[in-house]
Design a protein around this motif. Structure first.
Motif, short mmCIF file in Angstrom:
data_model
loop_
_atom_site.label_atom_id
_atom_site.label_comp_id
_atom_site.label_asym_id
_atom_site.label_seq_id
_atom_site.Cartn_x
_atom_site.Cartn_y
_atom_site.Cartn_z
N UNK A 157 -64.83 15.22 -74.09
CA UNK A 157 -63.87 14.23 -74.59
C UNK A 157 -63.55 14.49 -76.06
N UNK A 158 -64.58 14.70 -76.87
CA UNK A 158 -64.37 14.90 -78.30
C UNK A 158 -63.63 16.20 -78.60
N UNK A 159 -63.84 17.20 -77.77
CA UNK A 159 -63.16 18.49 -78.00
C UNK A 159 -61.71 18.44 -77.56
N UNK A 160 -61.38 17.56 -76.62
CA UNK A 160 -60.03 17.52 -76.08
C UNK A 160 -59.17 16.39 -76.65
N UNK A 161 -59.79 15.48 -77.41
CA UNK A 161 -59.07 14.30 -77.89
C UNK A 161 -58.85 14.35 -79.40
N UNK A 162 -57.62 14.15 -79.81
CA UNK A 162 -57.31 14.06 -81.23
C UNK A 162 -57.58 12.62 -81.67
N UNK A 163 -58.52 12.44 -82.57
CA UNK A 163 -58.88 11.10 -83.02
C UNK A 163 -57.91 10.64 -84.11
N UNK A 164 -56.72 10.33 -83.68
CA UNK A 164 -55.68 9.94 -84.62
C UNK A 164 -55.91 8.50 -85.09
N UNK A 175 -67.91 13.31 -86.20
CA UNK A 175 -69.31 13.09 -86.57
C UNK A 175 -69.58 11.63 -86.88
N UNK A 176 -68.64 10.98 -87.57
CA UNK A 176 -68.79 9.55 -87.84
C UNK A 176 -68.80 8.75 -86.54
N UNK A 177 -67.92 9.16 -85.63
CA UNK A 177 -67.87 8.47 -84.33
C UNK A 177 -69.18 8.67 -83.58
N UNK A 178 -69.72 9.87 -83.60
CA UNK A 178 -71.00 10.14 -82.93
C UNK A 178 -72.11 9.27 -83.51
N UNK A 179 -72.13 9.11 -84.82
CA UNK A 179 -73.15 8.26 -85.45
C UNK A 179 -73.02 6.82 -84.96
N UNK A 180 -71.78 6.36 -84.84
CA UNK A 180 -71.58 4.99 -84.36
C UNK A 180 -71.99 4.86 -82.90
#
Length: 254
Positions: A157-164, A175-180
């Motif tokens: 998901x993280x590799x295919x999704x642009x966190x706009x 990385x911030x999202x992973x920490x959360x």
């Protein structure tokens, strides 16, 4: 013009499928064409496309019947209906407790969408609508689902999704999202503090099946001015409890 043609083709394909479903037996192109009032050439093209996707099957006598792909659609509907039926009393309890908007989401094949919405009695409510897709990385329910995914699916998901960024509060750094997400796993519920929509705050928790896999989520949403940090923590615990009760009814054992 091209859009109108696409809609017309879809309408014809659905006419063919509806006839085949009603007949519940193998049928030929001539019979389908007569009933649907389509040309044989059109029916043949529709059936060829549907066959390539497993929606219909062709036998040795060149007759067609509904194929296995339709079972996936039926199973998807059955699961969603079952989830809604099981969840409804818990959603109503959350609504009575919070007097805010309560949502139920279903998650399948990497996509989550709104399955149910209990509107807040307050004048200012949510713009969400049943059937709409849910952003996973910027909403409480979506982040709760991500936190419950197996590591390989989360990585994909993280590799295919642009966190706009949806707002100035959105976490757009992986990385911030992973920490959360790790914090969500420990706490049991997720928060969205105006990350998906300015002025809207939410708390959500994932619904798990017997394998511990996320099949949906439940959340409470409200305008930020009615949703203090203390209220978010209190209702977050209640959402977590409701999601766990629903999960246990689905066979989750923990």
């Amino acid at each position: 013009m091209r859009e109108k043609q696409g809609v017309r083709v879809l309408d014809r394909a659905l006419s063919v499928l509806n006839f085949m479903a009603e007949e519940r037996r193998p049928v030929g192109i001539t019979e389908i064409a007569e009933v649907t009032r389509l040309s044989k050439a059109t029916v043949h093209r529709i059936l060829a496309t549907l066959q390539s996707h497993g929606v219909v099957l062709k036998d040795r006598e060149s007759k067609y019947q509904i194929g296995p792909a339709v079972l996936l659609w039926a199973e998807s509907h059955r699961r969603a209906s079952s989830l809604l039926e099981i969840s409804r009393p818990h959603l109503e309890s959350l609504w009575e407790l919070s007097k805010e908007t309560v949502h139920l989401f279903v998650y399948e094949n990497g996509v989550a969408y709104y399955l149910e919405k209990l509107e807040s009695p307050h004048p200012v409510g949510m713009r969400s609508r049943i059937g709409a897709r849910l952003s996973l990385y910027s909403t409480s329910a979506g982040k709760a689902i991500l936190a419950a995914l197996p590591e390989d699916e989360l990585c994909r998901y993280l590799s295919e999704t642009a966190l706009e960024p949806k707002t100035g509060h959105t976490k757009s750094n992986p990385e911030e999202l992973r920490e959360e997400l790790e914090m969500i796993r420990q706490r049991g519920y997720a928060e969205d503090n105006q990350e998906n929509e300015e002025g809207i705050r939410c708390v959500g928790a994932a619904i798990l099946d017997f394998r511990g896999y996320p099949v949906g989520a439940v959340s409470i949403s409200a305008p930020a001015y009615r949703f203090s940090g203390a209220k978010s923590s209190r209702l977050g615990e209640k959402v977590k409890e409701a999601a766990l009760l629903i999960s246990r009814e689905l066979g989750y054992k923990r």
